[in-house]
Design an enzyme around this catalytic site. Sequence first.
Site, mmCIF file in Angstrom:
data_model
loop_
_atom_site.group_PDB
_atom_site.id
_atom_site.type_symbol
_atom_site.label_atom_id
_atom_site.label_comp_id
_atom_site.label_asym_id
_atom_site.label_seq_id
_atom_site.Cartn_x
_atom_site.Cartn_y
_atom_site.Cartn_z
ATOM 1 N N ILE A 17 0.451 -37.930 -12.998
ATOM 2 C CA ILE A 17 1.658 -38.435 -14.796
ATOM 3 C C ILE A 17 2.561 -39.480 -13.860
ATOM 4 C CG2 ILE A 17 4.167 -37.704 -15.390
ATOM 5 C CD1 ILE A 17 2.883 -34.710 -14.019
ATOM 6 N N SER A 75 9.539 -28.105 -12.966
ATOM 7 C CA SER A 75 8.469 -27.516 -13.392
ATOM 8 C C SER A 75 8.764 -26.206 -13.720
ATOM 9 C CB SER A 75 7.823 -27.140 -12.351
ATOM 10 O OG SER A 75 6.279 -26.644 -12.436
ATOM 11 N N TYR A 114 6.571 -23.437 -3.781
ATOM 12 C CA TYR A 114 6.254 -25.052 -4.780
ATOM 13 C C TYR A 114 7.662 -24.537 -5.733
ATOM 14 C CZ TYR A 114 5.377 -27.847 -8.372
ATOM 15 O OH TYR A 114 5.445 -29.155 -9.805
ATOM 16 N N LYS A 174 11.813 -26.544 -6.222
ATOM 17 C CA LYS A 174 12.001 -27.471 -7.475
ATOM 18 C C LYS A 174 13.086 -26.852 -8.115
ATOM 19 C CE LYS A 174 7.860 -29.987 -8.370
ATOM 20 N NZ LYS A 174 8.696 -31.713 -8.189
ATOM 21 N N PHE A 193 5.687 -28.078 -18.566
ATOM 22 C CA PHE A 193 4.913 -27.252 -19.149
ATOM 23 C C PHE A 193 3.458 -27.992 -18.142
ATOM 24 C CE2 PHE A 193 7.313 -23.712 -20.944
ATOM 25 C CZ PHE A 193 8.470 -24.346 -20.471
HETATM 26 P P1 NAD Z 1 -0.378 -35.894 -8.028
HETATM 27 O O1 NAD Z 1 -0.317 -34.728 -6.914
HETATM 28 O O2 NAD Z 1 -1.141 -36.428 -9.016
HETATM 29 O O3 NAD Z 1 0.635 -36.865 -8.088
HETATM 30 C C1 NAD Z 1 2.200 -36.850 -6.683
HETATM 31 C C2 NAD Z 1 1.761 -38.392 -5.757
HETATM 32 O O4 NAD Z 1 3.218 -38.251 -5.136
HETATM 33 C C3 NAD Z 1 0.776 -38.561 -5.133
HETATM 34 O O5 NAD Z 1 0.243 -39.533 -5.518
HETATM 35 C C4 NAD Z 1 1.015 -38.391 -4.240
HETATM 36 O O6 NAD Z 1 0.469 -39.249 -3.183
HETATM 37 C C5 NAD Z 1 1.910 -38.809 -4.043
HETATM 38 N N1 NAD Z 1 3.366 -38.006 -2.983
HETATM 39 C C6 NAD Z 1 3.023 -36.870 -2.499
HETATM 40 N N2 NAD Z 1 3.566 -36.540 -1.038
HETATM 41 C C7 NAD Z 1 3.801 -38.086 -1.074
HETATM 42 C C8 NAD Z 1 5.183 -38.551 -0.085
HETATM 43 N N3 NAD Z 1 5.204 -37.618 1.267
HETATM 44 N N4 NAD Z 1 6.182 -40.001 0.502
HETATM 45 C C9 NAD Z 1 4.701 -40.414 -1.143
HETATM 46 N N5 NAD Z 1 3.845 -40.177 -1.767
HETATM 47 C C10 NAD Z 1 3.770 -39.088 -1.787
HETATM 48 O O7 NAD Z 1 0.996 -34.850 -9.200
HETATM 49 P P2 NAD Z 1 1.436 -34.456 -10.862
HETATM 50 O O8 NAD Z 1 0.732 -34.361 -11.506
HETATM 51 O O9 NAD Z 1 1.463 -36.689 -10.812
HETATM 52 O O10 NAD Z 1 3.037 -34.360 -10.605
HETATM 53 C C11 NAD Z 1 3.677 -35.659 -10.048
HETATM 54 C C12 NAD Z 1 5.527 -34.808 -9.928
HETATM 55 O O11 NAD Z 1 4.955 -33.947 -11.110
HETATM 56 C C13 NAD Z 1 5.336 -33.550 -8.425
HETATM 57 O O12 NAD Z 1 6.153 -33.379 -8.693
HETATM 58 C C14 NAD Z 1 4.819 -32.766 -9.170
HETATM 59 O O13 NAD Z 1 5.670 -31.274 -8.695
HETATM 60 C C15 NAD Z 1 5.240 -32.216 -11.589
HETATM 61 N N6 NAD Z 1 4.588 -31.068 -12.139
HETATM 62 C C16 NAD Z 1 4.007 -31.419 -12.107
HETATM 63 C C17 NAD Z 1 2.799 -30.463 -12.602
HETATM 64 C C18 NAD Z 1 1.662 -31.055 -13.101
HETATM 65 O O14 NAD Z 1 0.807 -29.669 -13.898
HETATM 66 N N7 NAD Z 1 0.677 -31.611 -12.894
HETATM 67 C C19 NAD Z 1 3.782 -29.739 -13.266
HETATM 68 C C20 NAD Z 1 4.481 -29.828 -13.398
HETATM 69 C C21 NAD Z 1 5.457 -30.740 -12.408
HETATM 70 C C1 WQD Z 2 -3.612 -21.998 -16.869
HETATM 71 C C2 WQD Z 2 -4.400 -21.120 -17.300
HETATM 72 C C3 WQD Z 2 -4.857 -19.441 -15.694
HETATM 73 C C4 WQD Z 2 -7.884 -22.069 -14.262
HETATM 74 C C5 WQD Z 2 -0.088 -24.644 -12.887
HETATM 75 C C6 WQD Z 2 1.262 -24.349 -12.087
HETATM 76 C C7 WQD Z 2 2.485 -24.526 -12.964
HETATM 77 C C8 WQD Z 2 2.874 -26.161 -13.254
HETATM 78 C C9 WQD Z 2 1.067 -26.415 -14.011
HETATM 79 C C10 WQD Z 2 2.964 -27.698 -11.240
HETATM 80 C C11 WQD Z 2 -3.856 -19.531 -16.731
HETATM 81 C C12 WQD Z 2 -5.976 -20.047 -15.948
HETATM 82 C C13 WQD Z 2 -7.021 -21.108 -14.708
HETATM 83 C C14 WQD Z 2 -8.978 -20.806 -13.768
HETATM 84 C C15 WQD Z 2 -8.366 -20.339 -15.157
HETATM 85 N N1 WQD Z 2 2.211 -27.082 -12.092
HETATM 86 N N2 WQD Z 2 -7.103 -20.616 -15.860
HETATM 87 N N3 WQD Z 2 -9.231 -20.398 -14.497
HETATM 88 O O1 WQD Z 2 -1.107 -21.468 -13.002
HETATM 89 O O2 WQD Z 2 -0.029 -22.251 -15.729
HETATM 90 O O3 WQD Z 2 0.376 -23.455 -13.841
HETATM 91 O O4 WQD Z 2 0.160 -26.221 -13.409
HETATM 92 O O5 WQD Z 2 4.458 -27.632 -11.870
HETATM 93 O O6 WQD Z 2 3.240 -24.998 -11.513
HETATM 94 O O7 WQD Z 2 1.290 -23.212 -11.377
HETATM 95 O O8 WQD Z 2 -2.176 -23.970 -14.363
HETATM 96 O O9 WQD Z 2 -3.683 -24.592 -15.130
HETATM 97 O O10 WQD Z 2 -3.741 -23.386 -13.026
HETATM 98 O O11 WQD Z 2 -3.782 -22.138 -15.616
HETATM 99 O O12 WQD Z 2 -8.413 -18.758 -16.196
HETATM 100 O O13 WQD Z 2 -10.059 -22.110 -13.080
HETATM 101 O O14 WQD Z 2 -5.691 -20.769 -16.881
HETATM 102 O O15 WQD Z 2 -5.048 -17.970 -15.008
HETATM 103 O O16 WQD Z 2 -3.508 -18.514 -17.730
HETATM 104 P P1 WQD Z 2 -0.562 -22.522 -14.728
HETATM 105 P P2 WQD Z 2 -3.447 -23.820 -14.497
#
Ligand code: NAD
Ligand code: WQD
Length: 353
Positions: A19, A131, A155, A159, A184
């Site tokens: 992101i 999240s 986790y 948050k 989401f």
């Molecule tokens: P990502 O793992 O791709 O990116 C996180 C980045 O942070 C990585 O580049 C990693 O190297 C860096 N990082 C981790 N620990 C570090 C540290 N100690 N010092 C410096 N850099 C560090 O994840 P993302 O999907 O881009 O997520 C970004 C943010 O959004 C995170 O805070 C995550 O919790 C939150 N988030 C993600 C999702 C999702 O599903 N992708 C959903 C909800 C919230």
């Molecule tokens: C989506 C749907 C699974 C994998 C996670 C984190 C959440 C947030 C977003 C950071 C569900 C199904 C999944 C597979 C499947 N991240 N599934 N086969 O669990 O909604 O959320 O990512 O904040 O904290 O928990 O995402 O993509 O894992 O699952 O059937 O191999 O897909 O059961 O219904 P989730 P997901």
Amino acid sequence: MTSTDRTGTVLVTGAAGFIGSHTCVDLLAAGHRVVGVDNFVNSSPRVLDRLRKVADRDLEFVRLDVRDRAALGEVFRRQPIDAVIHFAALKAVGESVEMPLEYYDTNVNATLGLVGVMAEHGVHRLVFSSSCSIYGTVDTVPITEDTPARPTNPYSRTKWMCEQILADVCARDPAWQVISLRYFNPVGAHESGLLGEDPRGVPNNVMPYLAQVAVGRRAELSVFGDDYPTPDGTGVRDYIHVVDLAEGHRLALDHLADQSGHRVVNLGTGAGTSVRELHAAFSAACGRDLPYRVVARRPGDVAALVADATLAREALGWTARRSVADMCRDAWQFQRLNPGGYDDEGEPDEHVG
Ligand code: NAD
Ligand code: WQD
């Protein structure tokens, strides 16, 4: 950054991540100066050149661990930072159960340190990555921001703790302008095919898993349960295109110029998609009916999580524009062009950090 001139210098932690990289591109395109930091624990240095290419602009970058307060302080001393977007964190739910201390250290302790360093340098504007997982098992969807948080794993607790810390800091000092964005399910990739999601090891999440099945790195998708109380029995989620999400961060920054205190906003589309529907959409995008097998439910999964996205529209003027078909098309293009991910092309050609 003032309320008339909305551009400024933004520190982006986790800039090389999924992101973060897309948000850097969006900020650069909007005229912001960007200082990125990352330690690459879950990303590749190659992302930086890719994002410079996509944005056609340069960003400053410092390789550091966000837990290192002295290193963060040095960045603030050298750069005129106006605002911070704090993405850097560890994000795998299962891993957080196995390594809780690492998660509390990286996600909570580093946020405490960052807020302290910001205060020392008179910077009070912060966008925090939260999240939807903090809602835990919900009784009804769509989920508004008033739905009580009931995080069910380390986790999600990290948050939720950070949100509470930020709310307390803002309650004490009105100089703070903070927004916690509860994402989401972010998926998709940049339309250039140069930036996308590249998880290390076996993907935990359904979209990158489908992409790796499509490109031949995995044999079939395991569908985790088809006996949920949802229309087709599979889990329903609110998938959101990462480019829409990136835009939401820029609008949140704009909004903060006129806000005091801590605000919480969901970022989702407001529409649910089941695993079966996502599988069908990805199969259509890649032109092949992807193999799958229904297996047992994954422990800890909930039936449905869908955002009520009203507040984001009303408060930030933000609405997700990209469809599930767009998300699948872009995720597939990234995977097709980068079958082994970012690190599948020899040595990085630039020294970073
Ligand atoms: P990502 O793992 O791709 O990116 C996180 C980045 O942070 C990585 O580049 C990693 O190297 C860096 N990082 C981790 N620990 C570090 C540290 N100690 N010092 C410096 N850099 C560090 O994840 P993302 O999907 O881009 O997520 C970004 C943010 O959004 C995170 O805070 C995550 O919790 C939150 N988030 C993600 C999702 C999702 O599903 N992708 C959903 C909800 C919230
Ligand atoms: C989506 C749907 C699974 C994998 C996670 C984190 C959440 C947030 C977003 C950071 C569900 C199904 C999944 C597979 C499947 N991240 N599934 N086969 O669990 O909604 O959320 O990512 O904040 O904290 O928990 O995402 O993509 O894992 O699952 O059937 O191999 O897909 O059961 O219904 P989730 P997901």
